[in-house]
Design an enzyme around this catalytic site. Structure first.
Site, PDB file in Angstrom:
ATOM      1  CD1 TRP A 355      87.300 107.374  87.953  1.00  0.00           C
ATOM      2  CD2 TRP A 355      88.090 107.312  85.882  1.00  0.00           C
ATOM      3  NE1 TRP A 355      86.291 106.929  87.142  1.00  0.00           N
ATOM      4  CE2 TRP A 355      86.747 106.876  85.867  1.00  0.00           C
ATOM      5  CE3 TRP A 355      88.807 107.352  84.684  1.00  0.00           C
ATOM      6  CZ2 TRP A 355      86.102 106.490  84.700  1.00  0.00           C
ATOM      7  CZ3 TRP A 355      88.148 106.963  83.521  1.00  0.00           C
ATOM      8  CH2 TRP A 355      86.811 106.532  83.538  1.00  0.00           C
ATOM      9  CG  ASP A 356      84.854 110.906  88.806  1.00  0.00           C
ATOM     10  OD1 ASP A 356      85.321 109.774  88.590  1.00  0.00           O
ATOM     11  OD2 ASP A 356      83.747 111.095  89.326  1.00  0.00           O
ATOM     12  CD  GLU A 482      82.705 101.584  89.084  1.00  0.00           C
ATOM     13  OE1 GLU A 482      81.577 101.517  89.619  1.00  0.00           O
ATOM     14  OE2 GLU A 482      83.517 102.500  89.318  1.00  0.00           O
ATOM     15  CE  LYS A 592      78.161 102.540  87.542  1.00  0.00           C
ATOM     16  NZ  LYS A 592      78.968 102.555  88.778  1.00  0.00           N
ATOM     17  CD  GLN A 593      81.790 103.936  84.005  1.00  0.00           C
ATOM     18  OE1 GLN A 593      81.266 103.456  84.997  1.00  0.00           O
ATOM     19  NE2 GLN A 593      82.664 104.930  84.058  1.00  0.00           N
TER      20      GLN A 593
END
Length: 765
Positions: A355-356, A482, A592-593
């Site tokens: 998806w980046d 994630e 995580k983000q």
């Protein structure tokens, strides 16, 4: 003064980690072909190297063993292939073997020239016998002729005269890199390319090879230019061709050699051998300096569109240029390729597309080179049949579900909780299509390809979600974070799915009004009642809100978990994914983000300013930024909420992530998504750009550390330049017709130049 157009590192190091990092930082690529910056002469035994040459989306199929084979679990995956070695050039200088690990290195520098599109390794070496020699290696992956990679090297004896032997290798005996202890790297240290034959014709060697399982073919060709009078000796065995040169060198006189390599694959070329012959003939028909000039011309056009400058911070100016250049090197420009997570600089994430591309890389190209953005979105359209097949595998009777990671279409993720369960990829692709359309008004693309993706992804949401207690809910998915997986009503997923559904309805009406609906509706059997269902699901979408904290919870149960004690966690235990079992991490509030914070960036109108501010403060405390996709988003949202100096802190980390090897894995390749995030940090962060139906919205701010910054974008064919200093923002219409912009919520028509006085920082926050 530092020239921020050139990335330069001086001084030879034998540190194994830094050698690998430099192989990545100084790699050469052009979107089709990538070559790591390995030492041509090689390394002594025991010195680690990842010697690699890659073609975008050229892959083999490797086993992906599952401990328990359940329905739908993939048992094989696509992996980018290390193709062949055309880098190796061994030198013998008057009887002494050249190696930087012997003798003494008197001077050494590596250089990436982002205006000329060249890398250089310049050195002065004293041999064990005392001979001093200047050597320069110059490399290029051509933007003008994509299969072409070149090495020019010069040798200048300083205090000696004698014979030089050059042994240049063209080898098919290569293997892929592997790291069984890091899930971000492939675990198959295997040879994937197998040599069929080697032949020489008129001094050019041709190596034909095939992959072991995918059935793809490659032909590489190598030609040389040597000084007049050089003696040539060709040697070959089963997997390798060597061209050896002998030439006499006089003290103080420079000898110049050139090695030209061409690689043609069977995905792009029907007859790779014939194509390699034709491309090589074109390449050697003119001096190498002609291709250097074409490279510089190509980049001059790119930088005219893409240039971003920061006044008062040359180091970060350089890092932004580096990010933009690396994205240009990484982006595929044909129907078969996209942007891999590591570009073409290494084998991290096995060359897969995530998806980046849509959420972090496409914004750059949509804003400066829409043609490349269209190509990237067309790649997703080409994968629609595979996405439909994947949806059926995942139990959905209709619609398309894009795989989490892939090269040519199949799901290549072996861990579904943090892979296939990330359904938000569907909405990310839809979002990128909509943003592209709003910037370009490209109705032809929408009618031919984009709408079909929007309708098929919208269908998937209806099948994946359900109505319960008056709202539409999406269960059992994983959001961008994630560390938290298989949840109900992930806020990011739900709000992005809502946008996807809303725009499916709008595009249906747009195409109907333009008389372009019938083709796509007939092709996929789209019915009007489906459009009504899309609208109802969007209107009824559950967007979680916690009134006690005043924030958007990440999912149904996130706030019920204990908070992970990040300050008490040993620094050596980050990233958490390498030190704790996923289930253990999943039981805690730890990110995580950016997840909910990312949703507030891309869909800011769905929540109040105060909710976004409180959510930011809450999630900032529990986010580890173990993903390279995170700090750039926190920077963008800090700027959006009025704290330009905090945004600057996050931006500094994001922009220097690879140059400073902050995540300690640049050795495996660059972080392309983060590089897109660096660009967004300027344009969407400090300038506050948002692309909406009624025009371009801006909320410019500037950190105290900068004097000014400047960039330009393309909007519906009009080029707009934005320059912001400590007191004002200046918007200039450089070309095209006047356009509507909205600055600090005030609409205005930009006809030539508009100056906006920046509000005080207290007012912004």
């Amino acid at each position: 003064m530092t020239d921020y157009h050139i990335l330069r590192k001086e001084g030879f190091t034998s540190d194994p980690e830094q050698l690998l990092v430099n192989e990545t930082l100084f790699h050469n690529a052009n979107g089709y072909l990538g070559v790591r910056s390995n030492f041509e002469e090689g390394y002594p035994a025991g010195v680690s190297t990842i010697r690699g040459t890659y073609i975008n989306a050229f892959y083999d199929i490797t086993p992906m063993p599952q401990a328990e084979i359940l329905y739908g679990f993939p048992t094989k995956k696509e992996t980018i292939v290390n193709l062949c070695d055309t880098q190796t050039i061994v030198l013998e200088l008057d009887g002494e073997h050249f190696s930087l690990f012997e003798g003494e290195t008197l001077a050494f520098a590596r250089e990436l020239d982002m205006q000329r599109g060249l890398t250089k390794r310049t050195l002065t070496w004293r041999s064990p016998g005392g001979k001093i020699t200047d050597i320069i290696f110059t490399r290029m992956a051509s933007f003008a002729i994509l299969p072409l990679f070149t090495i020019r090297f010069t040798i200048t004896p300083r205090n000696w005269s004698g014979d030089i032997w050059v042994a240049s290798t063209h080898s098919g005996a290569v293997r892929n890199n592997a790291n069984e202890n890091d899930p971000r790297v492939g675990d198959n240290h295997a040879q994937m390319m197998f040599t069929d034959r080697i032949e020489e014709k008129d001094g050019i060697s041709f190596l034909s090879a095939h992959t072991g399982r995918s059935g793809l073919r490659l032909v590489s060709a190598v030609a040389h230019r040597a000084p007049e009078g050089a003696k040539r000796i060709g040697e070959k065995d089963k997997e390798e061709f060597r061209m050896r040169f002998k030439v006499h060198a006089e003290k103080g006189c420079t000898l110049c050699f050139e090695k030209l390599s061409v690689l043609c694959d069977s995905r792009r070329y029907d007859d790779p051998l014939r194509s390699a012959q034709e491309v090589m003939a074109e390449a050697i028909a003119v001096p190498l300096d002609v291709w250097y000039a074409r490279q510089e011309e190509y980049l001059a056009r790119f930088w005219e569109q893409a240039d971003v400058s920061i006044t008062g911070d040359e180091r970060l100016s350089q890092s932004v240029w580096f990010s933009l250049y690396e994205l240009l090197q990484s982006v595929g420009k044909d129907a078969f390729s996209s942007v891999a997570a590591k570009g073409l600089s290494g084998e991290g994430y096995e060359g897969h597309f995530f998806w980046d591309t849509e959420m972090y890389v496409l914004p750059l190209f949509s804003l400066i080179i829409p043609g490349i953005a269209r190509s990237l979105l067309s790649f997703r359209w080409n994968l629609l049949p595979a996405a439909r097949k994947h949806a059926r595998t995942m139990g959905h009777a209709s619609g398309a579900l894009y795989p989490w990671r892939t090269i040519a279409g199949p799901e290549c993720s072996g861990h579904y909780p943090s892979g296939s369960a990330q359904y938000h990829l569907n909405a990310d692709i839809a979002y990128a299509i909509i943003q592209y359309y709003l910037l370009t008004e490209d109705m032809d693309f929408l009618a031919e390809k984009g709408a079909e993706i929007l309708f098929e992804t919208a269908r998937l949401w209806l099948d994946a979600g359900n109505w319960h207690e008056g709202s539409f809910r999406i269960p059992c998915v994983t959001g961008p974070d994630e560390y938290t997986f298989i949840v109900n009503n992930n806020y990011y997923t739900n709000v992005c799915a809502q946008y996807n559904l809303q725009w499916a309805v709008k595009v249906y009406a747009l195409l109907e009004e333009a008389g372009k609906l019938k083709r796509v509706a007939c092709k996929i059997g789209l019915r009007a009642e489906e459009i009504d269902a899309f609208g109802k699901a969007a209107n009824d979408m559950l967007l979680l809100y916690d009134p006690q904290l005043g924030i958007n919870p990440q999912d149904d149960t996130f706030l019920s978990k204990p908070v992970w004690d990040i300050p008490a966690t040993p620094k050596e235990n980050f990233p958490l994914l390498l030190h704790y079992h996923p289930l253990y991490i999943n039981r805690y509030q730890v990110c995580k983000q950016a997840d909910t914070i990312l949703s507030h960036f891309v869909h800011e109108d769905c929540q109040s300013e105060e909710t976004m501010r409180r959510s930011y403060d809450y999630y900032e405390k529990i986010t580890t930024h173990d993903s390279s996709l995170s700090t750039c988003i926190f920077s963008i949202m800090a700027a959006r909420l009025g704290d330009a100096d905090k945004a600057y802190c996050y931006f500094s980390i994001s922009s220097m992530l690879d140059i400073d090897n902050i995540h300690h894995n640049t050795r495996d390749g660059i972080h392309t998504a983060n590089m897109g995030g660096t660009y967004m940090g300027i344009v969407y962060g400090f300038a506050g750009l948002r692309i909406k139906e009624d025009g371009l919205w801006f909320r410019p701010c500037i950190p105290a550390a900068w004097r000014a910054y400047r960039f330009s974008i393309l909007y519906k064919g009009s080029r707009i330049e934005i320059e912001v200093d400590q007191k004002r923002a200046v918007f200039r219409l450089r070309s095209g017709v006047p356009r509507m912009i909205i600055v600090f919520s005030q609409p205005m028509e930009l006809k030539s130049k508009t100056v906006i006085v920046l509000p005080e920082k207290e007012q912004l926050s």
